[in-house]
Design an enzyme around this catalytic site. Structure first.
Site, PDB file in Angstrom:
ATOM      1  N   PRO A 181       0.842  -1.249  -0.180  1.00 53.55           N
ATOM      2  CA  PRO A 181       0.114  -0.135   0.186  1.00 53.55           C
ATOM      3  C   PRO A 181       1.028   1.459  -0.165  1.00 53.55           C
ATOM      4  O   PRO A 181       1.837   1.328   0.741  1.00 53.55           O
ATOM      5  CB  PRO A 181      -0.810  -0.073   1.442  1.00 53.55           C
ATOM      6  CG  PRO A 181      -0.502  -1.429   1.823  1.00 53.55           C
ATOM      7  CD  PRO A 181       0.610  -2.085   1.248  1.00 53.55           C
ATOM      8  N   GLU A 182       0.517   2.112  -0.942  1.00 55.09           N
ATOM      9  CA  GLU A 182       1.180   3.564  -1.021  1.00 55.09           C
ATOM     10  C   GLU A 182       0.394   4.476  -0.505  1.00 55.09           C
ATOM     11  O   GLU A 182      -0.792   4.373   0.131  1.00 55.09           O
ATOM     12  CB  GLU A 182       1.718   3.869  -2.302  1.00 55.09           C
ATOM     13  CG  GLU A 182       2.556   2.436  -3.021  1.00 55.09           C
ATOM     14  CD  GLU A 182       3.050   2.650  -4.214  1.00 55.09           C
ATOM     15  OE1 GLU A 182       3.170   3.900  -4.798  1.00 55.09           O
ATOM     16  OE2 GLU A 182       3.386   1.835  -5.068  1.00 55.09           O
TER      17      GLU A 182
ATOM     18  N   HIS B 196      -5.314 -14.362   9.066  1.00 53.81           N
ATOM     19  CA  HIS B 196      -4.010 -13.702   9.561  1.00 53.81           C
ATOM     20  C   HIS B 196      -4.183 -12.526  10.456  1.00 53.81           C
ATOM     21  O   HIS B 196      -3.526 -11.385  10.388  1.00 53.81           O
ATOM     22  CB  HIS B 196      -3.463 -13.289   7.939  1.00 53.81           C
ATOM     23  CG  HIS B 196      -3.291 -14.227   7.298  1.00 53.81           C
ATOM     24  ND1 HIS B 196      -2.177 -15.208   7.266  1.00 53.81           N
ATOM     25  CD2 HIS B 196      -3.751 -14.519   6.037  1.00 53.81           C
ATOM     26  CE1 HIS B 196      -2.406 -16.113   6.386  1.00 53.81           C
ATOM     27  NE2 HIS B 196      -3.307 -15.619   5.439  1.00 53.81           N
TER      28      HIS B 196
ATOM     29  N   ARG C 172       2.054 -11.628   5.892  1.00 52.24           N
ATOM     30  CA  ARG C 172       3.476 -11.575   5.851  1.00 52.24           C
ATOM     31  C   ARG C 172       3.892 -11.058   7.131  1.00 52.24           C
ATOM     32  O   ARG C 172       5.267 -10.937   7.278  1.00 52.24           O
ATOM     33  CB  ARG C 172       4.101 -11.177   4.542  1.00 52.24           C
ATOM     34  CG  ARG C 172       3.855 -11.827   3.346  1.00 52.24           C
ATOM     35  CD  ARG C 172       4.440 -11.526   2.111  1.00 52.24           C
ATOM     36  NE  ARG C 172       5.937 -11.721   2.112  1.00 52.24           N
ATOM     37  CZ  ARG C 172       6.801 -11.220   1.468  1.00 52.24           C
ATOM     38  NH1 ARG C 172       6.364 -10.589   0.412  1.00 52.24           N
ATOM     39  NH2 ARG C 172       8.095 -11.397   1.497  1.00 52.24           N
TER      40      ARG C 172
ATOM     41  N   ARG D 233      22.369  14.682  -6.374  1.00 52.12           N
ATOM     42  CA  ARG D 233      21.878  13.289  -6.090  1.00 52.12           C
ATOM     43  C   ARG D 233      22.149  12.548  -7.554  1.00 52.12           C
ATOM     44  O   ARG D 233      21.598  13.076  -8.678  1.00 52.12           O
ATOM     45  CB  ARG D 233      20.578  13.181  -5.478  1.00 52.12           C
ATOM     46  CG  ARG D 233      20.397  13.680  -4.128  1.00 52.12           C
ATOM     47  CD  ARG D 233      19.241  13.100  -3.428  1.00 52.12           C
ATOM     48  NE  ARG D 233      19.422  14.028  -2.361  1.00 52.12           N
ATOM     49  CZ  ARG D 233      20.090  13.870  -1.212  1.00 52.12           C
ATOM     50  NH1 ARG D 233      20.739  12.925  -1.304  1.00 52.12           N
ATOM     51  NH2 ARG D 233      19.987  14.508  -0.235  1.00 52.12           N
TER      52      ARG D 233
END
Ligand SMILES: [Zn+2]
Length: 280
Positions: A2-3, A92, A111, A154
């Site tokens: 998820p972002e 889960h 996970r 950078r």
């Protein structure tokens, strides 16, 4: 994973359901969820507080309580914060937030990388988050000029630069690809090659990509589900991400896939310009 748009979707669904309700207890079924804290420490700070807000910072959810406590949660790879009693997902279950008068919230995570940490006050939670996260894209602090400054000097590719949470918070693999396509910038361009006009385009591209993700309820290309256990549809709107071989919606050239920073990266070889390195 998820972002920002996926986390924001969950936040906006849950907040009106839970503000004003009491967090009676944080029941931790998997002690890994609170590491490096103990479940008792988290419960000691949070239990009994009335919820005043559910906020988001980067990809973190921050539950604010009236006695000052903050429960800071991160979904990581496969975490979901569900209002629904989805039986398959309960397999889960890592933690349950008992609310009065309800509804209870379930943190499920196959996970187990997801986390929930508690802080005694807003200031200490902000310190924790500010140490890890850069500028918030939807804040007034995020401007093209700030983007240029963050990138200056950078050598890392733009894609890698966008994935760094301590520069611009909330962008992951999906929305980095989408933002770069919208900006017409090649993912392998050195970040430090951004000039004024490029930063203006990338700034707009980031905001447009994130807004599209939010508008369509997030992208369900993996385990992501919203707070009601439903899939988002943002993945149907992707311009390039996961679209290898399909025509670029802007110019028609076939979308290509490459790897940047170990992540699959999708771009249009014709209309995403590769910038050259320049001196600071
Ligand atoms: Zn194109």
């Amino acid at each position: 994973m998820p972002e920002l748009p996926e986390v924001e979707t969950i936040r906006s669904q849950l907040e009106p359901e839970i503000v004003g309700n009491r967090l009676v207890s944080v029941e931790v079924l998997d002690p890994l969820w609170t590491e490096p804290m103990t479940p008792a420490e988290v419960a000691g700070i949070c239990d009994g507080g009335v919820i005043t807000a559910l906020e988001r910072r980067g990809k973190y959810l921050v539950l604010a309580l009236d006695q000052g406590g903050r429960l800071v949660m991160h979904l990581r790879m496969t975490g979901n914060l569900l209002i629904s009693e989805d039986e398959a997902a309960q397999r889960h279950l890592r933690a349950r937030l008992r609310l009065e008068p309800g509804p209870d919230l379930s943190f499920v995570d196959s996970r187990r990388f997801g986390r929930g940490l508690a802080f005694p006050d807003g200031g200490s939670a902000d310190d924790y988050l500010d140490a890890r996260l850069g500028v918030e894209p939807f804040s007034a602090d995020f401007t093209p000029e700030v983007l240029t400054e963050l990138a200056a000097g950078r050598l890392a590719p733009l894609k890698s630069f966008l994935l760094r949470q301590d520069r611009v918070a909330g962008i992951g693999n999906i929305y980095a690809d989408e933002a770069l396509h919208r900006a017409g910038l090649h993912p392998l361009s050195p970040a430090g090659s951004l000039r004024g006009e490029h930063s203006v385009r990338l700034h707009a591209g980031i905001l447009a990509a994130l807004r599209a993700g939010i508008e369509f309820g997030g992208a369900s290309i993996d385990d992501y589900r919203d707070a009601r256990g439903e899939q988002g549809t943002a993945h149907d709107e992707f311009l390039v991400h996961l679209r290898e071989g399909e025509p670029c919606p802007r110019c028609g050239a076939a979308v290509r896939r490459t790897r940047v920073a170990g992540r699959s990266t999708y771009f249009c070889p014709r209309c995403q310009r590769r910038l050259r390195r320049r001196r600071r």
